[in-house]
Design a protein around this motif. Sequence first.
Motif, mmCIF file in Angstrom:
data_model
loop_
_atom_site.group_PDB
_atom_site.id
_atom_site.type_symbol
_atom_site.label_atom_id
_atom_site.label_comp_id
_atom_site.label_asym_id
_atom_site.label_seq_id
_atom_site.Cartn_x
_atom_site.Cartn_y
_atom_site.Cartn_z
ATOM 1 N N SER A 115 -0.418 7.808 2.812
ATOM 2 C CA SER A 115 -0.379 7.741 4.805
ATOM 3 C C SER A 115 -1.554 7.865 5.186
ATOM 4 O O SER A 115 -2.139 9.123 5.374
ATOM 5 C CB SER A 115 0.767 7.319 5.376
ATOM 6 N N TYR A 168 9.134 5.063 2.287
ATOM 7 C CA TYR A 168 8.356 4.054 2.906
ATOM 8 C C TYR A 168 8.715 2.990 3.667
ATOM 9 O O TYR A 168 9.660 2.893 4.611
ATOM 10 C CB TYR A 168 7.929 2.695 1.794
ATOM 11 N N LEU A 172 -6.073 0.027 4.685
ATOM 12 C CA LEU A 172 -5.090 -0.927 5.734
ATOM 13 C C LEU A 172 -6.065 -1.550 6.863
ATOM 14 O O LEU A 172 -5.273 -3.127 6.729
ATOM 15 C CB LEU A 172 -4.006 0.124 6.055
ATOM 16 N N ALA A 210 -5.316 5.248 2.212
ATOM 17 C CA ALA A 210 -4.452 4.098 2.917
ATOM 18 C C ALA A 210 -5.092 3.505 3.969
ATOM 19 O O ALA A 210 -4.765 2.717 4.211
ATOM 20 C CB ALA A 210 -3.460 4.858 2.636
ATOM 21 N N MET A 211 -5.027 4.519 4.994
ATOM 22 C CA MET A 211 -5.575 3.679 6.181
ATOM 23 C C MET A 211 -6.377 3.269 6.460
ATOM 24 O O MET A 211 -6.558 2.060 7.123
ATOM 25 C CB MET A 211 -5.317 5.221 7.046
ATOM 26 N N ILE A 253 3.705 0.625 4.085
ATOM 27 C CA ILE A 253 2.625 1.817 3.911
ATOM 28 C C ILE A 253 3.305 3.081 3.318
ATOM 29 O O ILE A 253 5.013 3.053 4.276
ATOM 30 C CB ILE A 253 1.974 2.392 4.918
ATOM 31 N N VAL A 271 0.845 -1.121 -0.297
ATOM 32 C CA VAL A 271 -0.430 -0.388 0.288
ATOM 33 C C VAL A 271 0.826 1.022 -0.565
ATOM 34 O O VAL A 271 1.359 0.762 0.957
ATOM 35 C CB VAL A 271 -0.994 0.305 1.300
ATOM 36 N N SER A 272 0.349 1.997 -0.678
ATOM 37 C CA SER A 272 1.094 3.036 -1.193
ATOM 38 C C SER A 272 0.205 4.338 -0.225
ATOM 39 O O SER A 272 -0.721 4.389 -0.472
ATOM 40 C CB SER A 272 1.764 3.979 -2.267
#
Length: 631
Positions: A419, A446, A427, A423-424, A440, A416-417
């Motif tokens: 944050s 990263y 995740l 993205a969160m 992340i 996953v790129s």
Amino acid sequence: MNSTMDEISLLRQAQRHQLVVRGIGEEIDLEIGPGDDPSFSASALVGVPGTDSVGPEDHEDQKNLLLSSSEVDQQDMEMSTMPQLKKKKKVVKKWREEWADTYKWAYVAEHDNTNRIFCSVCKEYGRKHRRNPYGNEGSRNMQMSALEEHNNSLLHKEAVRLQMASKEKAQPVVETPIYVKALLSKTAGSILEAVLKRDPHEVEFVQCVQEVVHSLEPVLAKNSQYMHILERMIEPERCVVFRVPWVDDRGEMHVNRGFRVQFSQVLGPCRGGLRFHPSMNLSISKFLAFEQTLKNALSMHKLGGAGGGSDFDPKGKSESEIMRFCQSFMDELYRYLGSDQDLPAEDVGVGPREMGYLFGQYKRLSGHFQGSFTGPKIFWSGSSLRTEATGYGLVFFARLILAEMNKELKGLRCAVSGSGKIAMQVLEKLLPCGAIPITISDSKGYLLDEEGFDYVKFSLLRDIKVQQRSLRDYLKSYPRAKYVEDRKPWNERCDVAFPCASQNEIDQSDGLSLVTSGCRIVIEGANMPCTPQAVDVLRKAKVLIAPAKITGAGGVAVGELELNHEYNLMQWSVEDFENKIHDTMKQTYERSIKAACEYGILKDNPEALVHGANISAFLNLAQAMIDQGCV
């Protein structure tokens, strides 16, 4: 007679010290003069009386005494002159080597044929220094003391802070070449050529249009009337560019540029995000608005598309500074908003806090409260379902694709790129699915945890982001993890990639890294995260790409529901909400595959979802434009 002798004694003393005799009122500048006596600036100038004030007898005596004194002291004067010249060079050399290090903000430069001590920040000298009480009249020591006082002033420190900040933010201006794919039909080629001729410097927008035109080649070949529809469709209905002046906490004024592109309203009122980021410009605004137009058209909801924001950077700004900027931004933008015209939403750099400030100023200016802004704190009294919809939708879509392959997410390594919010959320939702999220990222590098993030580690990451700390702080609790600077996570071994950072984050080399790392599926969380070169690499390697137009359908669906008063999302359970998002993703997937198959694109084609989404969205917009006439 005695007065004459006193004057001669002073003259001889001045000659021994190499003092230059000047007339009363004559301007002096002793910055680089003979000698370096700090007490000289406090000494009185030696005046030479004129011939009218001296009597004939005194005049004769004075003449004789001067002749005799010149004969007696001639040798002394010659002896004293030579060492003094060496002393001057020595003093200058000493200042350049020692004082320049001590006073690092000072330098010597020539101005009006005179060497002066300058400040390297404000580029001023002498009395032009705001805090310099000595002006130009004083020895070098006094000048340096004044310069030191200037450097300690608040004015100078703020200039230094701004200078350092500009150096950190300064990026070399590089002309990004536009990568043009070869198109099969002349019709599609002529449309793209017109866009390149009209907007040659708008790289992101041209790239976005090129992808759509490439997907629509079989549509244009089958029905030529769609060519004129597409020509009108790729031109936005309205572009608004305006200045945003605001005042920081120190009382200094700044100005940023605001953008709002209302691309299409043929299906309904415009809807799209506001992005606050230093890279924001008109090209990115048009690209985001066009992507949002197609994304909304792909759904079953009647919404147009818009996008915009500002090159303002909220990072490092105080709450009051962000509030003042948002209020100034809305002072101009409110003229173009409304529940039946434009509905702004959150994007990068704009969260519930910023949306609250924007909505408060809009309500103040418009004089009424209406639900035309999105944000959980405004509409749902703190409900988190709206913020989870987009991120959860990405994971649901990945499960849907894997199910078609008779696979599941459990046990798969996921890179996953980003944050941010999406993205969160990705995740967080990967954990109950049994997947192993390993990376992340942020703007500086990263974070990699080979063991994978679990619920405890995710809680730590969430706290780090809420407190605006660096991802490096994760290593204090889990030293076996590592933080890689100035790199992207795509060279790590993974099965599924979730690019959620920004547009064009995966270039050609990153595409090769994904292929060699074993990645088989790319689920786009950000809009257009792959460059055209990267898409070519992934397509040749048979890597399946799920475009953001489809994967973002969950956020579009909930955005429409929040404007419908018949739905009360607070009464929904989490299971019901997730089922609603899952059904929306499944319907969008089926429509895209169906559209691709109708125009000869096989289901197992890696780009079937990309082409099918563009075709389905275009046909919905084209039919509305045909029904409404020349709009």
